[in-house]
Design a protein around this motif. Structure first.
Motif, short mmCIF file in Angstrom:
data_model
loop_
_atom_site.label_atom_id
_atom_site.label_comp_id
_atom_site.label_asym_id
_atom_site.label_seq_id
_atom_site.Cartn_x
_atom_site.Cartn_y
_atom_site.Cartn_z
N SER A 168 0.81 -1.22 0.00
CA SER A 168 0.00 0.00 0.00
C SER A 168 0.84 1.27 0.00
O SER A 168 0.31 2.38 -0.05
CB SER A 168 -0.91 0.01 1.23
N SER A 169 2.19 1.13 0.09
CA SER A 169 3.06 2.30 0.19
C SER A 169 3.06 3.10 -1.11
O SER A 169 3.08 2.54 -2.21
CB SER A 169 4.48 1.86 0.52
N ARG A 170 3.07 4.40 -0.96
CA ARG A 170 3.16 5.28 -2.13
C ARG A 170 4.62 5.63 -2.45
O ARG A 170 4.88 6.37 -3.41
CB ARG A 170 2.38 6.56 -1.86
N LEU A 171 5.56 5.13 -1.66
CA LEU A 171 6.96 5.47 -1.85
C LEU A 171 7.62 4.67 -2.96
O LEU A 171 8.60 5.12 -3.55
CB LEU A 171 7.74 5.27 -0.54
N VAL A 172 7.11 3.47 -3.23
CA VAL A 172 7.77 2.60 -4.21
C VAL A 172 6.73 1.92 -5.09
O VAL A 172 5.57 1.74 -4.71
CB VAL A 172 8.61 1.51 -3.51
N GLY A 173 7.22 1.51 -6.26
CA GLY A 173 6.38 0.73 -7.16
C GLY A 173 6.66 -0.74 -6.99
O GLY A 173 6.66 -1.27 -5.88
N GLU A 174 6.96 -1.41 -8.09
CA GLU A 174 7.17 -2.85 -8.05
C GLU A 174 8.54 -3.20 -7.48
O GLU A 174 9.53 -2.50 -7.72
CB GLU A 174 7.03 -3.43 -9.45
N ILE A 175 8.56 -4.29 -6.71
CA ILE A 175 9.81 -4.82 -6.18
C ILE A 175 10.25 -5.99 -7.06
O ILE A 175 9.50 -6.93 -7.28
CB ILE A 175 9.65 -5.28 -4.71
N ARG A 176 11.50 -5.91 -7.53
CA ARG A 176 12.02 -6.97 -8.39
C ARG A 176 12.59 -8.13 -7.58
O ARG A 176 12.43 -9.29 -7.94
CB ARG A 176 13.10 -6.38 -9.30
N VAL B 119 18.61 -5.40 4.57
CA VAL B 119 17.81 -5.96 3.50
C VAL B 119 18.01 -5.10 2.26
O VAL B 119 17.81 -3.88 2.29
CB VAL B 119 16.32 -6.01 3.87
N ARG B 120 18.44 -5.73 1.17
CA ARG B 120 18.59 -5.02 -0.10
C ARG B 120 17.35 -5.27 -0.94
O ARG B 120 17.03 -6.40 -1.29
CB ARG B 120 19.83 -5.49 -0.85
N ILE B 121 16.66 -4.20 -1.27
CA ILE B 121 15.41 -4.27 -2.03
C ILE B 121 15.69 -3.73 -3.43
O ILE B 121 16.06 -2.56 -3.59
CB ILE B 121 14.31 -3.46 -1.34
N GLU B 122 15.55 -4.59 -4.41
CA GLU B 122 15.76 -4.14 -5.78
C GLU B 122 14.42 -3.74 -6.38
O GLU B 122 13.47 -4.52 -6.41
CB GLU B 122 16.41 -5.23 -6.63
N LEU B 123 14.37 -2.49 -6.83
CA LEU B 123 13.16 -1.96 -7.44
C LEU B 123 13.25 -2.07 -8.96
O LEU B 123 14.34 -2.20 -9.52
CB LEU B 123 12.97 -0.49 -7.03
N GLU B 124 12.13 -2.01 -9.59
CA GLU B 124 12.12 -1.98 -11.05
C GLU B 124 12.90 -0.74 -11.51
O GLU B 124 12.77 0.33 -10.93
CB GLU B 124 10.69 -1.92 -11.59
N PRO B 125 13.74 -0.88 -12.54
CA PRO B 125 14.56 0.27 -12.98
C PRO B 125 13.71 1.40 -13.52
O PRO B 125 12.54 1.21 -13.86
CB PRO B 125 15.46 -0.34 -14.05
N GLU B 126 14.35 2.57 -13.56
CA GLU B 126 13.67 3.74 -14.11
C GLU B 126 13.33 3.51 -15.58
O GLU B 126 13.98 2.72 -16.27
CB GLU B 126 14.56 4.98 -13.98
N ARG B 127 12.33 4.22 -16.07
CA ARG B 127 11.96 4.10 -17.47
C ARG B 127 13.07 4.67 -18.36
O ARG B 127 13.88 5.48 -17.92
CB ARG B 127 10.66 4.86 -17.74
#
Length: 515
Positions: A449-457, A494-502
């Motif tokens: 529900s967080s607005r800080l991040v999108g998808e987590i890879r 914890v290392r959280i990899e996010l989807e890369p920028e467009r």
């Protein structure tokens, strides 16, 4: 401890520093050559170097003759002359009256006979430090380097060697960055208590050690300010530090024109060397942007737009070696490092060597523990930048000086965040500020529900080569810690990899420092 008074007959002759005309003219020649002049407008064009912003962690050293009495704090030289203070009473009971045994008489016992600079620096490197900042001169007036402006220096009295030169040479050999610290500004009043009764501070033969000993209520004289400037210039020219740290005192208004001259001189000399340098200052001694601010034993309230520094000590008791330290734990110090880095700062961590030149065992162990944590988790510290928010958690800490964030009782629900980008990868690091007895971490900022991040890879735990169990729920990102991550000093990362920028997007950090 039984000590013999200083043999005055064996002292070097006092140095005549009454005429500074030629030395001051040379300073002004360097300033006139540019690129900086001695105005705040010019100095505010300074920008902190990349090396400092990426280094994150340095070692500070309070070493000096005050470690011989090893009582209370490094302010023993002042307090031993303040009637009614514990240090005064201790001194009289242990060494006799200050008229027959004063601070000068400790200097010959400061021998540093076991000092091994290569061994020290090897420890600092194992700890993960990237720069080393010894105190060149504290408020006591005893220089830890060879100087032409005073006979009261380590090359002539005590160890009889330029211990600062030896240490900084070892720093160079280890590919770390050399610094230096000057605390001389407060020397103009530091010993003034000794003028109120029969003590050696009153003896004209030692006026060149005990200094002006003026009242604290009045400003230092121009002669003292010129001497402060030229002593600092001597450190710059002879030792070429890439970081120059100033303690309190220089924020006093009378210092202002001398501080501006000093900064312009240092920045211009660094330009000659082809080196990028840093000045650390406290309070309002510098105009904003003209140098890097330092918060003593504290933290910033949030993410700062420009790099800054927190200087603190492994001990709550003293900066120098004393008997009966109240040491922090490695977990507390690691949490303090994480807090500072998450807010765009560096941690300058102090230790206090013994007068024989050895590093106390508890302090060496703390550095080894910090180094062991950084060996596993340094990816989350070095070269990182702040994330969208610096952290989360239930524990509230005070911001400002002298609040020591490490005194907070953090839980494994308290986190600090940093971020790093690589080609095709975007990582955010969630640093737990305490170990997790349950073996599970819940990170609310990464909830579905967080607005800080999108998808987590992907999600990983640093130090664990395999995959980990994780689930992104509506309330939090839940991560199961591997067994080996639960018992180390310091919290897990914890290392959280996010989807890369467009495509076509890039991540800019403040003022384009990182792209």
């Amino acid at each position: 401890m039984t000590l013999e008074p200083l043999d005055a007959a064996g002292l070097p002759q006092p140095v005549d520093v009454s005429d500074n005309t030629a030395d001051l003219a040379r300073v002004d020649e360097v300033i006139a050559a540019g690129p900086f002049d001695a105005t705040w407008e010019s100095l505010s064009g300074y920008r902190p170097p990349r090396w400092f912003a990426e280094a994150k962690f340095g070692i500070f050293l309070h070493w000096g003759a005050y470690s011989v009495p090893a009582f209370e704090t490094e302010w023993y030289p002042r307090n031993m002359y303040r009637r009614g203070s514990p240090a005064f009473e201790h001194h009289v009971a242990t060494y006799g009256p200050q008229s027959t045994f004063g601070y000068k008489d400790f200097l010959p016992a400061f021998r540093m006979e076991k000092f091994d600079p290569a061994e020290w620096v090897a420890l600092f490197k194992r700890a993960g430090a990237q720069y080393v900042v010894p105190v060149a001169e504290h408020h006591d007036g005893y220089a830890m380097y060879e100087t032409k402006r005073s006979r009261w220096n380590a090359a002539l009295i005590g160890p009889r060697r330029d211990v600062m030169k030896d240490l900084l040479t070892a720093v160079d050999d280890a590919w770390l960055i050399r610094g230096a610290s000057s605390h001389r500004a407060e020397h103009w009043f530091f010993m003034n208590g000794g003028l109120e009764f029969d003590s050696d501070v009153r003896d004209p033969a030692y006026a060149d050690l005990y200094g002006p000993a003026l009242r604290k209520e009045i400003s230092p004289t121009e002669r003292f300010l010129e001497d402060w400037l030229l002593r600092t210039v001597e450190i710059i020219d002879n030792y070429r530090p890439q970081l120059l740290y100033f303690d309190t005192g220089i924020e006093e208004p009378s210092f202002d024109p001398y501080v501006r001259r000093l900064a312009a001189y240092y920045y211009n000399r660094a330009a000659e060397w082809g080196r990028e340098v840093v000045i650390n200052y406290k309070w309002d001694a510098f105009a904003s942007g003209a140098a890097v601010p330092d918060i003593e034993r504290g933290t910033a309230p949030g993410i700062q737009s420009m790099p800054w520094q927190n200087d603190t000590s492994v001990s709550r008791t003293s900066w120098s070696w004393v008997e009966g330290h109240d040491y922090k734990t490695a977990t507390e110090l690691i949490a303090e490092l994480a807090d500072v880095v998450s807010k765009n700062g560096n941690l300058l961590l102090n230790i206090g060597p013994k007068p024989d030149g050895t590093i106390p065992d508890p302090e060496a162990r703390l550095l080894e523990e910090i180094g062991a944590w950084l060996a596993v988790n340094g990816e989350a510290i070095f070269g990182t930048t702040p994330w969208t928010t610096y952290g989360e958690g239930p524990t509230q800490t005070l911001a400002g000086s002298f609040v020591d964030a490490s005194s907070a009782h953090y839980s494994d629900a308290d986190f600090r965040f940093t971020t790093m980008t690589e080609v095709g990868h975007r990582y955010v690091y969630a640093i737990a500020l305490a170990p997790s007895p349950s073996g599970r971490l819940s990170i609310r900022s990464f909830a579905a529900s967080s607005r800080l991040v999108g998808e987590i890879r992907d999600v990983r735990v640093l130090g664990h080569s395999g995959t980990v169990q994780w689930r992104r729920g509506d309330e939090a990102l839940e991560v199961e810690l591997p067994e080996e991550s639960r018992s180390r000093a310091g919290g897990s990362v914890v290392r959280i990899e996010l989807e890369p920028e467009r495509d076509g997007e890039r991540i800019d950090f403040f003022h384009g420092l990182w792209i």
